[in-house]
Design a protein around this motif. Sequence first.
Motif, short mmCIF file in Angstrom:
data_model
loop_
_atom_site.label_atom_id
_atom_site.label_comp_id
_atom_site.label_asym_id
_atom_site.label_seq_id
_atom_site.Cartn_x
_atom_site.Cartn_y
_atom_site.Cartn_z
N ALA A 180 0.82 -1.21 0.00
CA ALA A 180 0.00 0.00 0.00
C ALA A 180 0.86 1.26 0.00
N LEU A 181 2.07 1.16 0.51
CA LEU A 181 2.99 2.31 0.54
C LEU A 181 3.77 2.47 -0.75
N GLY A 182 3.54 1.59 -1.72
CA GLY A 182 4.12 1.77 -3.04
C GLY A 182 5.17 0.76 -3.45
N LEU A 183 5.53 -0.16 -2.56
CA LEU A 183 6.48 -1.19 -2.95
C LEU A 183 5.76 -2.26 -3.75
N SER A 184 6.51 -2.98 -4.57
CA SER A 184 5.96 -4.11 -5.31
C SER A 184 6.40 -5.41 -4.63
N ASP A 185 5.76 -6.50 -5.01
CA ASP A 185 6.09 -7.79 -4.40
C ASP A 185 7.56 -8.16 -4.57
N ASP A 186 8.16 -7.80 -5.72
CA ASP A 186 9.55 -8.19 -5.93
C ASP A 186 10.53 -7.31 -5.15
N GLN A 187 10.03 -6.30 -4.45
CA GLN A 187 10.88 -5.48 -3.58
C GLN A 187 10.82 -5.96 -2.13
N ILE A 188 10.01 -6.97 -1.86
CA ILE A 188 9.79 -7.44 -0.50
C ILE A 188 10.29 -8.87 -0.36
N TRP A 189 11.19 -9.08 0.59
CA TRP A 189 11.72 -10.41 0.87
C TRP A 189 11.24 -10.86 2.25
N LEU A 190 10.84 -12.12 2.34
CA LEU A 190 10.28 -12.65 3.58
C LEU A 190 11.08 -13.86 4.06
N HIS A 191 11.52 -13.81 5.31
CA HIS A 191 12.13 -14.96 5.96
C HIS A 191 11.02 -15.78 6.59
N GLY A 192 11.02 -17.08 6.41
CA GLY A 192 9.90 -17.90 6.81
C GLY A 192 9.89 -18.40 8.24
N ASP A 193 10.96 -18.21 9.02
CA ASP A 193 11.04 -18.81 10.34
C ASP A 193 10.01 -18.22 11.31
N CYS A 194 9.51 -19.08 12.19
CA CYS A 194 8.61 -18.66 13.26
C CYS A 194 9.37 -18.67 14.59
N THR A 195 9.38 -17.54 15.28
CA THR A 195 10.12 -17.44 16.53
C THR A 195 9.50 -18.29 17.64
N TYR A 196 8.19 -18.46 17.62
CA TYR A 196 7.51 -19.23 18.66
C TYR A 196 7.82 -20.72 18.54
N SER A 197 7.80 -21.24 17.33
CA SER A 197 7.88 -22.70 17.15
C SER A 197 9.31 -23.22 17.05
N GLN A 198 10.29 -22.33 16.87
CA GLN A 198 11.67 -22.78 16.70
C GLN A 198 12.50 -22.39 17.93
N SER A 199 13.03 -23.39 18.61
CA SER A 199 13.69 -23.18 19.90
C SER A 199 15.00 -22.41 19.80
N LYS A 200 15.52 -22.24 18.59
CA LYS A 200 16.77 -21.48 18.47
C LYS A 200 16.54 -19.99 18.66
N TYR A 201 15.26 -19.58 18.72
CA TYR A 201 14.92 -18.18 18.93
C TYR A 201 14.26 -17.99 20.30
N PHE A 202 14.39 -16.78 20.84
CA PHE A 202 13.60 -16.38 21.99
C PHE A 202 12.17 -16.10 21.52
N SER A 203 11.19 -16.32 22.41
CA SER A 203 9.81 -15.99 22.12
C SER A 203 9.13 -15.54 23.40
N ALA A 204 8.67 -14.30 23.43
CA ALA A 204 8.00 -13.79 24.63
C ALA A 204 6.68 -14.52 24.86
N ARG A 205 5.99 -14.91 23.80
CA ARG A 205 4.73 -15.65 23.95
C ARG A 205 4.99 -17.04 24.54
N ARG A 206 6.05 -17.65 24.14
CA ARG A 206 6.36 -19.01 24.61
C ARG A 206 7.04 -19.00 25.98
N ASP A 207 7.99 -18.08 26.16
CA ASP A 207 8.86 -18.10 27.33
C ASP A 207 8.48 -17.08 28.39
N GLY A 208 7.54 -16.17 28.10
CA GLY A 208 7.21 -15.10 29.02
C GLY A 208 8.01 -13.84 28.73
#
Length: 257
Positions: free
Chosen positions: A216-244
């Motif tokens: 909506a701000l004017g970028l196109s899909d090919d200007q946006i890159w997305l990393h797929g990892d979920c912080t909650y489900s992957q223990s290598k990351y901290f997660s405030a929802r999971r860990d408090g």
Amino acid sequence: MIADSRTFGKVTTFFTDREGGVSKGNYASFNMGYFSGDDRAAVDRNRALLSGHLGIDDNRLVVPNEVHGSRVMVVDEPSLHLPSEERDEYFKCDALVTRLRRVCLCVTVADCVPVLLFDEQEGVVAASHAGWKGIVSGVLRETISAMGRLSPISVGRLHAEIWPSISCEHFEVGEEVVERFSEMFSKDELARLVVRDGFVKPHINLREAVRLQLLALGLSDDQIWLHGDCTYSQSKYFSARRDGFASGRMVAGIVMN
């Protein structure tokens, strides 16, 4: 320390994980956040380790004191030399922008969506912390506006990176949050963002909300890159929802060399 990184010309971006630091307990071990209860000296040591890894002076690693809003601050040379307590107050915001070289802008996250933006031609980089409150308060709009005030960027040249955050499957919300999103997104967009089937309470896809706002701000899909990892489900990351709340934080960072 570094879970993943990317390079685009002179711009380097990255995201940290839990390993390689000195923090203890719920913060073990590479906690990058001051404000969730960890020993500040341990966080300072972790930040120094990251600065050393990046090859920059400690004071050129800038991490805001986030307030879940839409305030954006410009990082300039004087701000890099503020005493630590003054620096915490000065950078009480949810996004940073700069034209300085060899300065790493970071945002801390432990489920919220970190968004890194840059216009390499103009030499402008930004880091934005987009939790649900930041999304509905327009933090991405304010970040891009601040970049434009700093230099004549082109939205058509912007690159946006969405780094690990909580997935829709694990982001349960109340109806009051859905109502806030209904004020920001169209009915069709809301149908894509809010998932009710299979859940007792609604779930929201924060990463898709960020993507829709960037479009909506004017970028196109090919200007946006997305990393797929979920912080909650992957223990290598901290997660405030999971860990408090009293647990560690990662950073997403961006530096122009």
